[in-house]
Enzyme design. Structure first.
Site, PDB file in Angstrom:
ATOM      1  N   ASP A  34      -7.868  -5.435  17.609  1.00 32.50           N
ATOM      2  CA  ASP A  34      -8.891  -4.484  17.164  1.00 32.50           C
ATOM      3  C   ASP A  34      -8.894  -3.307  18.125  1.00 32.50           C
ATOM      4  OD1 ASP A  34     -11.678  -3.364  16.432  1.00 32.50           O
ATOM      5  OD2 ASP A  34     -11.532  -5.094  15.108  1.00 32.50           O
ATOM      6  N   SER A 138      -8.560  -4.436  -1.726  1.00 33.55           N
ATOM      7  CA  SER A 138      -9.934  -4.196  -2.174  1.00 33.55           C
ATOM      8  C   SER A 138      -9.960  -4.128  -3.688  1.00 33.55           C
ATOM      9  CB  SER A 138     -10.475  -2.886  -1.596  1.00 33.55           C
ATOM     10  OG  SER A 138     -11.724  -2.555  -2.178  1.00 33.55           O
ATOM     11  N   TYR A 151      -9.204   5.955   0.468  1.00 38.85           N
ATOM     12  CA  TYR A 151      -9.345   4.511   0.648  1.00 38.85           C
ATOM     13  C   TYR A 151      -8.801   3.758  -0.559  1.00 38.85           C
ATOM     14  CZ  TYR A 151     -11.614   0.005   1.580  1.00 38.85           C
ATOM     15  OH  TYR A 151     -11.866  -1.333   1.810  1.00 38.85           O
ATOM     16  N   LYS A 155      -5.579   1.074  -0.683  1.00 41.18           N
ATOM     17  CA  LYS A 155      -5.736  -0.323  -1.093  1.00 41.18           C
ATOM     18  C   LYS A 155      -4.881  -0.642  -2.314  1.00 41.18           C
ATOM     19  CE  LYS A 155      -8.396  -1.643   2.218  1.00 41.18           C
ATOM     20  NZ  LYS A 155      -7.876  -2.606   3.223  1.00 41.18           N
TER      21      LYS A 155
END
Length: 247
Positions: A34, A138, A151, A155
């Site tokens: 991360d 997603s 985004y 995805k």
């Protein structure tokens, strides 16, 4: 049976941490990746408290060289990698005419380029281990969402990348799959609030009538796809969206 090793990106919080927890509970040791150093150390201690080993690699995966180094860190620590879980993502919603070039490029780098470079680096090790890849896409990569063009594009691209690699490696001892969750209450999702005066009717089109998806349900699927119980899954994209994409 030897202990399995999983590398999980986005592991400091949200779905990444939930998935790492499920993997630890199923006996994996973890390499946690991360950009959030403080959150990463808390996550590592949490995994150790569950009885699993955990190492951390703190870096911006939007920088391609860090993807190779992340895989190297897992190999150096454990000598192998059995599962790669690409969960890290950014969501920077905006009206298309307002989106800064830097925001667009960051979204592509973290959400699409980073999973590619991580898989590229991990594949030889995963094939040796007869391992698995789980990409978190997603539901809005299938049923698009207003104010989220970058985004949604990443995805959708990740779903097709998953399927393409599954075909390319169809004769190799590896499984490559994706999960496509609907809306969850994560720090990432809260960014949707940053769009000024959004059209509520447009947002409602991607709001499931049954409410938000439980993060633990998605983490359970990530852990399942990482396991040998999912031996029949290759090139799959499992949608968990409470019916949002159904119509």
């Amino acid at each position: 049976m030897s202990t399995k090793i999983a590398l999980v990106t986005g592991a400091a919080s949200g779905l990444g941490l939930a998935s790492a927890t499920k993997l630890a509970q199923s006996g994996h040791h973890l390499c946690l990746v991360d950009i959030d150093a403080a959150g990463l150390e808390k996550a590592a201690q949490h995994i150790r408290n569950l009885g699993s080993e955990a190492v951390t690699f703190c870096a911006d995966l939007g920088q391609a060289e860090n993807c190779q180094e992340a895989i190297n860190s897992a190999i150096e620590a454990f000598g192998q990698i059995d599962t790669l879980c690409n969960i890290a993502a950014v969501m920077l919603p905006a009206r298309t005419t307002d989106m800064a070039q830097s925001a667009f490029e960051t979204t592509l780098a973290v959400n699409l380029a980073a999973p590619f470079y991580l898989m590229q680096a991990a594949l030889p090790h995963l094939i040796d281990a007869h391992g698995s890849i789980v990409n978190v896409a997603s539901a809005v990569g299938i049923s698009a969402q207003a104010y989220n063009a970058a985004y949604c594009a990443t995805k959708a691209g990740l779903i097709q990348m998953t399927k393409s690699l599954a075909m390319e490696y169809i004769h190799e001892p590896i499984r490559i799959n994706a999960v496509a969750p609907g809306g969850m209450m994560t720090p990432l999702a809260r960014n949707m609030m940053n769009v000024e005066n959004p059209d509520p009717g447009l947002l409602a089109r991607t709001t499931p009538l049954r409410g938000l998806v439980e993060m633990d349900d998605v983490a359970d699927m990530v852990a399942f796809l990482a396991s040998e119980k999912a031996r029949g899954h290759h090139g799959s994209c499992i949608v968990i969206d409470k019916g949002m994409c159904a119509g």
